[in-house]
Design a protein around this motif. Sequence first.
Motif, PDB file in Angstrom:
ATOM      1  N   THR A  55       0.835  -1.201   0.000  1.00  0.00           N
ATOM      2  CA  THR A  55       0.000   0.000   0.000  1.00  0.00           C
ATOM      3  C   THR A  55       0.867   1.248   0.000  1.00  0.00           C
ATOM      4  OG1 THR A  55      -1.701  -1.207   1.202  1.00  0.00           O
ATOM      5  CG2 THR A  55      -1.868   1.186   1.210  1.00  0.00           C
ATOM      6  N   ARG A  56       1.900   1.247   0.852  1.00  0.00           N
ATOM      7  CA  ARG A  56       2.792   2.408   0.909  1.00  0.00           C
ATOM      8  C   ARG A  56       3.533   2.559  -0.422  1.00  0.00           C
ATOM      9  NH1 ARG A  56       6.029   1.138   5.131  1.00  0.00           N
ATOM     10  NH2 ARG A  56       7.692   0.421   3.772  1.00  0.00           N
ATOM     11  N   PHE A  57       3.968   1.450  -0.994  1.00  0.00           N
ATOM     12  CA  PHE A  57       4.659   1.472  -2.282  1.00  0.00           C
ATOM     13  C   PHE A  57       3.746   2.017  -3.369  1.00  0.00           C
ATOM     14  CE2 PHE A  57       6.187  -0.791  -6.122  1.00  0.00           C
ATOM     15  CZ  PHE A  57       7.439  -0.213  -6.182  1.00  0.00           C
ATOM     16  N   THR A  58       2.481   1.580  -3.365  1.00  0.00           N
ATOM     17  CA  THR A  58       1.506   2.066  -4.344  1.00  0.00           C
ATOM     18  C   THR A  58       1.293   3.563  -4.181  1.00  0.00           C
ATOM     19  OG1 THR A  58       0.429  -0.089  -4.302  1.00  0.00           O
ATOM     20  CG2 THR A  58      -0.839   1.734  -5.209  1.00  0.00           C
ATOM     21  N   SER A  59       1.215   4.016  -2.940  1.00  0.00           N
ATOM     22  CA  SER A  59       1.041   5.444  -2.686  1.00  0.00           C
ATOM     23  C   SER A  59       2.242   6.239  -3.193  1.00  0.00           C
ATOM     24  CB  SER A  59       0.847   5.670  -1.180  1.00  0.00           C
ATOM     25  OG  SER A  59       0.820   7.029  -0.893  1.00  0.00           O
ATOM     26  N   GLU A  60       3.437   5.724  -2.959  1.00  0.00           N
ATOM     27  CA  GLU A  60       4.641   6.412  -3.430  1.00  0.00           C
ATOM     28  C   GLU A  60       4.681   6.458  -4.956  1.00  0.00           C
ATOM     29  OE1 GLU A  60       7.915   4.414  -1.613  1.00  0.00           O
ATOM     30  OE2 GLU A  60       7.422   5.151   0.388  1.00  0.00           O
ATOM     31  N   ILE A  61       4.256   5.399  -5.600  1.00  0.00           N
ATOM     32  CA  ILE A  61       4.216   5.377  -7.070  1.00  0.00           C
ATOM     33  C   ILE A  61       3.217   6.418  -7.581  1.00  0.00           C
ATOM     34  CG2 ILE A  61       3.464   4.008  -9.047  1.00  0.00           C
ATOM     35  CD1 ILE A  61       4.815   1.614  -7.812  1.00  0.00           C
ATOM     36  N   ALA A  62       2.069   6.523  -6.931  1.00  0.00           N
ATOM     37  CA  ALA A  62       1.065   7.509  -7.356  1.00  0.00           C
ATOM     38  C   ALA A  62       1.610   8.924  -7.213  1.00  0.00           C
ATOM     39  CB  ALA A  62      -0.215   7.328  -6.547  1.00  0.00           C
ATOM     40  N   GLN A  63       2.326   9.207  -6.119  1.00  0.00           N
ATOM     41  CA  GLN A  63       2.919  10.533  -5.939  1.00  0.00           C
ATOM     42  C   GLN A  63       3.971  10.804  -7.012  1.00  0.00           C
ATOM     43  OE1 GLN A  63       4.445  10.501  -1.968  1.00  0.00           O
ATOM     44  NE2 GLN A  63       2.449  10.834  -1.018  1.00  0.00           N
ATOM     45  N   LEU A  64       4.787   9.810  -7.291  1.00  0.00           N
ATOM     46  CA  LEU A  64       5.804   9.960  -8.326  1.00  0.00           C
ATOM     47  C   LEU A  64       5.166  10.211  -9.684  1.00  0.00           C
ATOM     48  CD1 LEU A  64       8.787   9.797  -9.170  1.00  0.00           C
ATOM     49  CD2 LEU A  64       8.469   7.339  -9.431  1.00  0.00           C
ATOM     50  N   GLU A  65       4.077   9.502  -9.960  1.00  0.00           N
ATOM     51  CA  GLU A  65       3.372   9.684 -11.225  1.00  0.00           C
ATOM     52  C   GLU A  65       2.842  11.104 -11.360  1.00  0.00           C
ATOM     53  OE1 GLU A  65      -0.772   8.075 -12.984  1.00  0.00           O
ATOM     54  OE2 GLU A  65       0.615   6.518 -12.303  1.00  0.00           O
ATOM     55  N   ARG A  66       2.288  11.647 -10.275  1.00  0.00           N
ATOM     56  CA  ARG A  66       1.783  13.029 -10.320  1.00  0.00           C
ATOM     57  C   ARG A  66       2.915  14.027 -10.558  1.00  0.00           C
ATOM     58  NH1 ARG A  66      -1.630  10.942  -6.312  1.00  0.00           N
ATOM     59  NH2 ARG A  66      -0.273  11.633  -4.628  1.00  0.00           N
ATOM     60  N   ARG A  67       4.042  13.828  -9.867  1.00  0.00           N
ATOM     61  CA  ARG A  67       5.178  14.744 -10.051  1.00  0.00           C
ATOM     62  C   ARG A  67       5.725  14.673 -11.470  1.00  0.00           C
ATOM     63  NH1 ARG A  67       7.438  12.705  -4.895  1.00  0.00           N
ATOM     64  NH2 ARG A  67       8.843  11.558  -6.272  1.00  0.00           N
ATOM     65  N   LEU A  68       5.867  13.469 -12.001  1.00  0.00           N
ATOM     66  CA  LEU A  68       6.381  13.320 -13.366  1.00  0.00           C
ATOM     67  C   LEU A  68       5.426  13.908 -14.393  1.00  0.00           C
ATOM     68  CD1 LEU A  68       7.969   9.760 -13.326  1.00  0.00           C
ATOM     69  CD2 LEU A  68       9.144  11.952 -13.490  1.00  0.00           C
TER      70      LEU A  68
END
Length: 125
Positions: A55-68
């Motif tokens: 879940t934490r990994f998925t959340s971090e990926i979503a944040q990275l996706e928004r920044r990119l």
Amino acid sequence: MTTTSMNDDDQPATRGDLRRFEERFEAKLDAKLDAKLGALEAKLDAKLEAKLDVTRFTSEIAQLERRLSAEFARHAGAMMEASRAEMRAMLDPYGELPARVERLEAAVFAPKPRKRRTGRATGRR
């Protein structure tokens, strides 16, 4: 004199014997169930921990996706503005082209001046 063994199944059991047997049985059963419960809790904790990591990994990926995505949008905007500036620089000399072409066409394709008629052309002599 004969001695009876404690494992002799032919001897009748007293109520005290049954109570002691029941207490020992419950103690063994409780110990086994506690061990099983502990093992199951450990497995469940491990699975929950793994799930939380996912879940934490998925959340971090979503944040990275928004920044990119935001960064790509900025880069695309900058590239588009640079392309517009280049196009303006290329097309600027051609801004006055229609007026120049009109003047050129007027000079080149202007109607030829009419020749004056002379007396011979009219049939006079």
